[in-house]
Design a protein around this motif. Structure first.
Motif, PDB file in Angstrom:
ATOM      1  N   ASP A 143       4.311  -0.316  11.533  1.00  0.00           N
ATOM      2  CA  ASP A 143       5.128   0.231  12.826  1.00  0.00           C
ATOM      3  C   ASP A 143       4.713  -0.859  13.879  1.00  0.00           C
ATOM      4  OD1 ASP A 143       6.371   2.251  11.294  1.00  0.00           O
ATOM      5  OD2 ASP A 143       5.080   3.710  12.135  1.00  0.00           O
ATOM      6  N   GLU A 144       3.284  -1.111  13.966  1.00  0.00           N
ATOM      7  CA  GLU A 144       2.750  -1.934  15.067  1.00  0.00           C
ATOM      8  C   GLU A 144       3.145  -3.129  14.915  1.00  0.00           C
ATOM      9  OE1 GLU A 144      -1.470  -3.538  16.695  1.00  0.00           O
ATOM     10  OE2 GLU A 144      -1.292  -1.948  15.346  1.00  0.00           O
ATOM     11  N   GLU A 154      -1.419   6.240   5.260  1.00  0.00           N
ATOM     12  CA  GLU A 154      -1.069   6.748   6.488  1.00  0.00           C
ATOM     13  C   GLU A 154      -1.568   5.575   7.502  1.00  0.00           C
ATOM     14  OE1 GLU A 154       0.030   8.348   9.885  1.00  0.00           O
ATOM     15  OE2 GLU A 154       0.296   9.115   7.927  1.00  0.00           O
ATOM     16  N   MET A 155      -2.610   4.773   7.409  1.00  0.00           N
ATOM     17  CA  MET A 155      -3.082   3.659   8.024  1.00  0.00           C
ATOM     18  C   MET A 155      -2.205   2.474   8.039  1.00  0.00           C
ATOM     19  SD  MET A 155      -7.184   3.710   7.300  1.00  0.00           S
ATOM     20  CE  MET A 155      -7.462   2.150   8.136  1.00  0.00           C
ATOM     21  N   ILE A 161       0.950  -1.155   0.050  1.00  0.00           N
ATOM     22  CA  ILE A 161      -0.039   0.077   0.066  1.00  0.00           C
ATOM     23  C   ILE A 161       0.871   1.172   0.072  1.00  0.00           C
ATOM     24  CG2 ILE A 161      -1.851   1.295   1.532  1.00  0.00           C
ATOM     25  CD1 ILE A 161      -2.779  -1.358   2.423  1.00  0.00           C
ATOM     26  N   ILE A 162       1.861   1.120   0.729  1.00  0.00           N
ATOM     27  CA  ILE A 162       2.804   2.397   1.006  1.00  0.00           C
ATOM     28  C   ILE A 162       3.608   2.574  -0.617  1.00  0.00           C
ATOM     29  CG2 ILE A 162       4.932   3.303   1.961  1.00  0.00           C
ATOM     30  CD1 ILE A 162       3.824   1.827   4.665  1.00  0.00           C
ATOM     31  N   ALA A 163       3.968   1.481  -1.193  1.00  0.00           N
ATOM     32  CA  ALA A 163       4.694   1.709  -2.407  1.00  0.00           C
ATOM     33  C   ALA A 163       3.847   2.119  -3.417  1.00  0.00           C
ATOM     34  CB  ALA A 163       5.228   0.183  -2.719  1.00  0.00           C
ATOM     35  N   ASP A 164       2.504   1.564  -3.463  1.00  0.00           N
ATOM     36  CA  ASP A 164       1.351   2.240  -4.267  1.00  0.00           C
ATOM     37  C   ASP A 164       1.233   3.750  -4.094  1.00  0.00           C
ATOM     38  OD1 ASP A 164      -1.626   2.675  -4.505  1.00  0.00           O
ATOM     39  OD2 ASP A 164      -1.023   1.418  -6.409  1.00  0.00           O
ATOM     40  N   GLY A 165       0.964   4.298  -3.009  1.00  0.00           N
ATOM     41  CA  GLY A 165       1.030   5.639  -2.427  1.00  0.00           C
ATOM     42  C   GLY A 165      -0.191   6.580  -3.375  1.00  0.00           C
ATOM     43  N   SER A 166      -1.059   5.796  -3.861  1.00  0.00           N
ATOM     44  CA  SER A 166      -2.197   6.380  -4.465  1.00  0.00           C
ATOM     45  C   SER A 166      -3.156   7.187  -3.542  1.00  0.00           C
ATOM     46  CB  SER A 166      -2.954   5.554  -5.465  1.00  0.00           C
ATOM     47  OG  SER A 166      -3.393   4.468  -4.891  1.00  0.00           O
ATOM     48  N   ASP A 167      -3.565   6.574  -2.453  1.00  0.00           N
ATOM     49  CA  ASP A 167      -4.424   7.007  -1.528  1.00  0.00           C
ATOM     50  C   ASP A 167      -3.695   7.363  -0.295  1.00  0.00           C
ATOM     51  OD1 ASP A 167      -6.256   7.193   0.516  1.00  0.00           O
ATOM     52  OD2 ASP A 167      -7.702   5.811  -0.397  1.00  0.00           O
ATOM     53  N   ALA A 168      -3.657   8.670   0.194  1.00  0.00           N
ATOM     54  CA  ALA A 168      -2.939   9.074   1.285  1.00  0.00           C
ATOM     55  C   ALA A 168      -3.379   8.472   2.590  1.00  0.00           C
ATOM     56  CB  ALA A 168      -3.156  10.718   1.311  1.00  0.00           C
ATOM     57  N   GLU A 169      -4.870   8.551   2.734  1.00  0.00           N
ATOM     58  CA  GLU A 169      -5.166   8.034   3.935  1.00  0.00           C
ATOM     59  C   GLU A 169      -4.887   6.439   4.121  1.00  0.00           C
ATOM     60  OE1 GLU A 169      -9.814   7.595   6.253  1.00  0.00           O
ATOM     61  OE2 GLU A 169      -9.587   8.879   4.286  1.00  0.00           O
TER      62      GLU A 169
END
Length: 358
Positions: free
Chosen positions: A82-83, A75-76, A64-72
């Motif tokens: 991290d968790e 962030e999630m 999801i982070i690599a895709d980066g198309s949806d900022a929200e």
């Protein structure tokens, strides 16, 4: 690690199918062994599933982070990542400990033998103190204890007491208690207030099942005699006490705790079987210096594993250099702190030995 856990999962699934097969259920020895293995592997299999899920969450978050198309969503995903990364090291460490090969004896029940060593009457009193300490500890653990044989001291306590402990993973816990225990205190009989040093020996023998040790009863001499000590009118008049002598080895076991001659014979046979099993076990473990050094068979003061110092209110375990200033708590059954530290050191050493596997 995942490769090893996959093998565990396959074996767990295999056993899950086996233990419901009629022919396995009919074979008591095999059924008991498979049930024990099932229980051990179940916990590890569940941790494996937890690890797979956690690593899946990490992969998903990274995508999801690599895709980066949806900022929200990004962030999630960062929060999820991290968790998961925070949980991963502790879970991996826990699994590493669980993958350490277990001593196959650890799940067994035990026979505990406490014998007064050097120190005369005070040693017998101390042996009685240790017996009460262990029975309180076992009670706290939900384990059952049953006296097999005893010889009372002239001023209290016991010259020797043998008792059975049954429960979950008893030997794996109590085996660290085997050795010479030393006490430093002013005896009740001491008029000048001098501190005396006495000792008692604790032996912890894994209880052998019938299929662990086969005893030919033709090799066993059976003697019946009258019980001694308290227990009612019939104690000194009925030959209910039983002494078994294993002729090939010279090992002797006796029981006079029960009123029934038959029950005493069964208990004495259990003790004899455990002693024969421990004798064979010791031969196999001769190369294991750590384990051998904890199974001390002498009541001499110099071969000590632990000291109980009453004037200073402290207990010191000499094997790991641990001192607790909670003598009253320990003597009232609070032995778990000491055992926990001993198990930790033991597992850490095993983990170092197995480190190349990971």
């Amino acid at each position: 690690m995942l490769d090893r856990l996959q093998i565990v999962k396959q074996r767990f699934d295999e056993i899950s199918d086996l233990i419901i097969q009629p022919e396995v259920i009919a074979d008591q020895k095999r059924y008991v062994q498979l049930n024990k293995e099932y229980k051990d592997l179940k916990a590890l299999s569940e941790k494996r599933d937890e690890l797979v899920n956690l690593m899946g969450n990490i992969d998903e978050a990274n995508e999801i982070i690599a895709d980066g198309s949806d900022a929200e969503m990004v962030e999630m995903a960062r929060m999820q990542l991290d968790e998961a990364k925070e949980k991963l090291p502790a879970l991996e460490e826990e699994i590493k400990f669980m993958l350490i090969p277990k001593d196959p004896e650890d799940a067994k029940n035990v026979m505990v033998e406490v014998r007064a060593g050097t120190g005369g009457d005070e040693a017998s009193i101390f042996a009685g103190d240790l017996y009460r300490m262990y029975t309180k500890y076992c009670e706290n653990k939900g384990w059952r204890t049953s006296v097999v044989d005893l010889s009372e001291g002239t001023s209290g306590g016991f010259k020797e007491i043998i008792f059975e402990v049954t429960g979950e993973d008893v030997y794996g816990t109590l085996k660290f208690e085997a050795g010479v225990h030393r006490v430093q205190r002013v005896p009740q009989t001491e008029t000048q207030g001098r501190i005396h040093t006495s000792a008692a020996t604790v032996m912890v023998l894994p209880e052998a099942e019938e299929f662990d040790v086969q005893i030919d009863m033709n090799d066993v001499r059976i003697d019946f005699f009258c019980s001694s000590g308290p227990g009612g009118q019939s104690v000194n008049t009925t030959k209910s006490a039983v002494r078994l002598t294993h002729i090939p080895t010279g090992l002797v076991a006796q029981c006079q705790d029960e009123k029934s001659q038959h029950k005493n014979k069964d208990k004495a046979l259990t003790v004899l079987r455990s002693r024969l099993y421990e004798m064979e076990l010791a031969k196999k473990q001769e190369e294991d210096a750590k384990k051998r050094s904890s199974q001390v068979s002498s009541g001499d003061r110099s071969a000590k594993i632990r000291t109980y110092n009453y004037p200073q209110g402290r207990v010191t375990d000499h094997r790991i250099g641990l001192t607790l200033y909670d003598l009253d708590g320990v003597m009232n059954g609070g032995v778990q702190k000491l055992i926990d530290e001993l198990q930790l050191v033991n597992n850490t050493e095993k983990l170092k030995e197995a480190s190349e596997v990971f």
